[in-house]
Design a protein around this motif. Structure first.
Motif: not given
Lengths: 465, 555
Positions: A438-451, B57-69
């Motif tokens: 959802v938010k790549p790089g977010a500080r919250m880790p993935a917890l690997r919970l089972d389903e 990347q910015l051509v459209r909203p919520e684009s996934k072309l590039l990662s934030p890093e």
């Protein structure tokens, strides 16, 4: 824009959703054009009133046809402006102290206007309202509205202020547009005039007369800009001092804003409330200032809700002050404005300006410990026994971590991950399973919970109203 | 071109090895100038690719072309490259090439120091770009710095920027910074000591004056940056605590040091551009520059005031109201000498017999766009308005109008104007026009909408944005503009390649110009002038062409 979802990241695009999105796009283009029209109209209305603006008393006097004619022109402009404002779904109520604003003058003008002229303007206003109503209905029908969101959403527009500091800045901006616009037209006009009136034809070999300079002329265009910048300096200084941080008076609402990578923490020291990413403030009968003290837990952030105030940075080892004074109820959108790392883009915030009574109810709710709903003990146990509790607080349980947002009333908030996703079951599930999706790089880790753990945890969290 | 330094052994000229040897060991200011310009163009292409990726990347909203890093690295590298590896070397490259020719000298005062300056710049740039491969410190896992070109503390600290990418950023800029410093000292010395007979300071071409002031700006502005970077390096490698906020360091100290360099830097990038315009506009208007003395005085004034405005980059950090007002006033003040320059160019054009050759087209666009960027600059100096739009796309639009619509357009004008002198070949006017119009339309299509998205609340440096905030059409337009600009760059490259292969012979003075560089052959011989010239006015070639009415008596 009532009721549109501000974050539409649901990848599944149903036909209704597409329609609502298309309608929203259409609206936005219109709005953006309206801003340009607004600026242009404002400038022209300023020009029209460059000669002393006739007041109401002047209109009462007989034989002042000239004044009337000018007023009628103004009124037409005003009605045009109003139509565009209506189309943008903004209330017309003057947003700030009456005697300083054009809106109030316009209102007087409108009262004094002959009825025949009012007709066409009203028609236009009505058409504007009809369009708003139709589109709103369309959007609501498309199911794009967030369930908890009954207040109008105010987009983060610098030029559409709804709070005293932002409105003061808007007034100054008008002056800036006027001065820089005039200089722009004059200089670019001269440029094109010089090109247009260039020497043509004749003896190509002969050089034009050589002009080496002129002391009076050069003196003139040294002194004239000096005067302009002197005026700008004085006006700027006045506004800077009028908007500088104030000392909160006794009984004023104070909020501590703490920036984190990448979310906002809001603490109400006098009310004992701690929440995240959604700042609630009351709106009484008269606008009252709310005092924000800004701090950061890590790097530099910047608090920016354009409709409410200019931005102020959150600097480590420092407490900055900012005040807002909202005039209209609504949900105001903002976000971090100083680059603060990977997820700077998803450090959004919402300011909920609500009637006094609603705010009091919200405070009472927020002060309660987490509700004890039967049947979610498994989820609660997962939360308190695993690492969740070392970062998050849920009052009423053993979880008292302070690294992440307080989750005691998680479900009272509209978004997850500081605006990264809407706060619904599917996104909550995806978020906990692996926040990076959802938010790549977010500080919250993935917890690997089972389903089963995951489902129980989400079911529990969904009870935290 | 190299035959005078390396006598040919056979009729087919020197071998590739000999030519390479010639270019790497050269201390000739013209060759080093060309090396500077060529290298800067390569970095310009790299920075252009980076910005194209960002706009994709910015051509459209919520684009996934590039990662934030990846996105964060791109804007950091784009900014750093354009400022340090394109802007300064390009302008100093022209300074290098033109200054001795314009003042009737044989070379710079310290030719070998000049070579050192270039190679430091090149290796500094290579260190920075090597971070793409070695930034992580582990073979195969590379990163580039991602803290933004002004690298605010504490984001650059070890806690928030792991790996070595920031160290590469520091070292690359340190090394190239020493090169810039060496070149600045060299140019200033040359201008003060190597002028030909008769060329008093009051008779120096305006471009030479601009380079003189720019050199002094660089000499005084770069050391604070160097110091700050060394402090940051100590923080990162030796656990010093200058900017480490957890140990009582100061995040604002970095900002003060950086912008104490950073604002004069803007004028380092823009004054030589003013110089280009002040040389080219008169020639294509067939008129002497209007108000030479005031022009020079305004430049010197800008030089001084530019050291007193740095905190206007920091209005939102919570300075006291009086401090904000003072820096606002100083920033307004700098608009006055800048305005004088614009008025003088307009006065020069007025009543002239204007020829619309490509260099002049770029100059006209420069004036039009620079005025726009200057006026948004005045708006930004207005503190409360700055509180709203700083760090938004409005600011991005503003400085691209100044440095892109301004400096970059001036550089293009200079390229078309002096290319014949540097190579002996004319660039094609037809392709030049294509380049110009693609650039003008593309540039404005990219950056004009950014003012609007800024006013609609879009912050800079976000890798993605949601739909529904009204930002979509403006971002779409901006991205479309980039395509046109890229096409313009391709046309430029084709034009250069064609001209080098089969361009029309230029002759010594193709534009019928008036400064000394046009009195020698194109390209000039290594010694520049067989006999060092002697001048009696600001336009020595005018005097030669119009003996009946020489300039001297009017000055």
């Amino acid at each position: 824009m009532h009721g549109t979802s501000l974050v539409s990241m649901d990848p599944a695009a149903s036909p209704t959703r597409l329609v609502s999105r298309a309608a929203a796009h259409f609206l936005q283009i219109g709005e953006s054009l309206a801003i340009a029209a607004n600026v242009a109209a404002y400038c022209s209305s300023r020009f029209l009133s460059a000669s002393p603006t006739p007041g109401v008393e002047e209109i009462g006097r007989a034989g002042q046809r000239e004044a009337r004619r000018r007023l009628a022109t103004r009124a037409r402009l005003v009605s045009f402006l109003r139509t565009t404002r209506h189309r943008r779904g903004r209330t017309v109520r003057p947003a700030f102290p009456a005697e300083e604003t054009d809106t109030s003058r316009d209102r007087e003008v409108r009262r004094a206007r002959p009825a025949s002229q009012a007709g066409s303007a009203h028609l236009r206003v009505r058409v504007g309202w009809a369009a708003v109503a139709l589109l709103t209905a369309l959007l609501l029908a498309a199911g794009a509205a967030h369930a908890s969101d009954r207040l109008p959403v105010h987009l983060p527009k610098v030029l559409v202020p709804a709070s005293t500091p932002a409105a003061t800045i808007r007034e100054l901006t008008n002056l800036l547009f006027l001065i820089t616009g005039a200089i722009f037209v004059a200089v670019e006009g001269t440029l094109f005039w010089a090109i247009w009136r260039r020497r043509r034809g004749g003896d190509e070999e002969r050089e034009p007369p050589q002009v080496y300079g002129s002391h009076p002329v050069e003196l003139a265009w040294t002194v004239a800009p000096l005067i302009v910048v002197a005026v700008l300096f004085l006006v700027t200084s006045r506004v800077v001092f009028s908007l500088k941080p104030r000392t909160p008076h006794a009984g004023a609402l104070r909020v501590e804003v703490v920036g984190h990578q990448w979310w906002w923490e809001f603490r109400y020291p006098d009310l004992g409330v701690v929440t995240a990413n959604e700042l609630h403030v009351p709106l009484g009968d008269t606008p009252r200032p709310v005092f924000l003290s800004l701090q950061t837990a890590d790097v530099i952030h910047s608090f920016w809700v354009p409709a409410l105030a200019g931005k102020t940075d959150l600097i480590p080892n420092r407490v900055n002050q900012l005040w807002i004074e909202p005039h209209e109820p609504g949900v105001y959108l903002g976000q971090c404005a100083e680059y603060c790392g990977t997820q700077h883009a998803h450090m959004r915030l919402r300011v909920v300006v609500e009637p006094e009574a609603d705010f009091r109810r919200w405070v009472v709710d927020q002060r309660q410990p987490a509700p004890r709903v039967p049947g979610v003990d498994v989820g609660r146990a997962v939360f308190t026994s695993l690492t969740c509790a070392s970062c998050h607080t849920i009052r009423g349980t053993d979880a008292d971590g302070t690294v992440g947002p307080d989750l005691t009333h998680l479900m009272s908030r509209a978004t997850l991950g500081a605006g990264a996703a809407p706060n619904d079951r599917a996104h909550l599930l995806a978020w906990i399973e692996d926040p990076a999706t959802v938010k790549p790089g977010a500080r919250m880790p993935a917890l690997r919970l089972d389903e089963s753990q995951l489902a129980a945890l989400v079911t529990y969290l969904r009870t935290l109203h | 071109m190299a035959s005078l330094e390396l006598p040919a052994r056979s009729s087919i000229g020197p071998s590739l090895g000999e030519r390479l040897h010639g270019w790497t060991t050269t201390v000739d200011h013209k060759r080093l100038g060309l090396l500077y310009i060529g290298t800067a163009l390569v970095f310009f292409l790299l920075a252009g690719l980076e910005s194209t990726a960002m706009r994709a990347q910015l051509v459209r909203p919520e684009s996934k072309l590039l990662s934030p890093e990846v996105y964060d690295r791109l804007f950091t590298m784009h900014g750093t490259t354009m400022i340090f590896l394109f802007g300064m070397p390009m302008l100093f490259g022209f300074g290098n090439y033109l200054v001795p020719l314009m003042i009737g000298a044989r070379d710079l005062a310290f030719p070998r120091l000049n070579a050192l300056g270039y190679w430091l710049f090149l290796f500094g740039g290579m260190i920075l770009y090597f971070s793409y491969l070695g930034g992580e410190g582990v073979v195969g896992a590379g990163t580039a710095p991602s803290a933004g070109w002004f690298a605010y503390a504490p984001l650059t600290g070890h806690a928030f920027s792991r790996g070595h990418s920031i160290d590469y950023w520091i070292l690359g800029l340190l090394v190239s910074g020493f090169g810039t410093l060496a070149t600045a000292v060299n140019l200033a010395t040359t201008l003060l000591t190597e002028r030909c007979r008769g060329m008093s300071l009051r008779r120096m071409p305006i471009f030479a004056w601009m380079i003189l002031v720019t050199s002094f700006l660089a000499i005084f502005a770069l050391p604070p940056l160097t110091a700050a970077q060394i402090m940051l390096l100590f923080d990162r490698t030796l656990s010093a605590h200058f900017f480490d906020v957890l140990q009582g360091g100061s995040a604002l100290l970095w900002q003060h040091l950086f912008w104490f360099f950073g604002h004069p830097e803007v004028y380092i990038l823009v004054l030589p551009a003013f110089g280009f315009i002040s040389e080219i506009v008169p020639v294509f208007s067939r008129k002497v520059i209007f108000g030479y003395s005031l022009m020079v005085a305004a430049t010197v004034a800008i030089g001084f005031i530019s050291f007193g405005v740095w905190a206007h980059h920091m209005f939102a950090v919570g300075l006291s109201a009086p401090l904000n007002a003072v820096f606002s006033g100083a920033s307004f003040l700098i608009a006055v000498p800048t305005g004088i320059k614009v008025f003088n160019w307009l006065a020069t054009m007025t009543g002239g017999r204007i020829r619309f050759a490509t260099p002049m087209l770029f100059c006209i666009a420069f004036v039009a766009q620079f005025v726009f960027g200057g006026l948004t600059g005045v708006m930004l100096a207005t503190v409360p308005f700055d509180w709203q739009v700083t760090d938004s796309y409005f600011v991005v639009a503003h400085f691209h109008y100044v440095l892109g619509g301004g400096t970059l357009f001036a550089v293009m004008a200079a390229l078309y104007y002096w290319f014949p002198k540097m190579t002996g070949r004319m660039l094609s006017e037809r392709l030049g026009r294509w380049h110009f119009w693609l650039f003008v339309v593309g540039f404005n299509l990219t950056f004009l909408p950014m003012h609007v998205s800024g006013l609609l609340g879009m912050p800079r440096r976000i890798y993605t944005y949601p739909a529904g905030l009204g930002w979509e059409p403006w971002n779409l337009a901006a991205s479309a503009g980039v395509l046109l600009q890229a096409a313009g760059v391709v046309v430029l490259l084709v034009n250069i390649a064609r001209a080098l292969r089969s361009g029309e012979e230029a002759g010594p003075d193709p534009w019928d110009a008036w400064t000394l560089e046009w009195s020698t052959s194109s390209p000039p011989p290594p010694y520049n002038f067989a006999v060092r010239p002697e001048v009696s006015s600001r336009r020595p070639l005018w005097d030669r062409k119009h003996p009946e009415d020489p300039d001297g008596r009017h000055e």
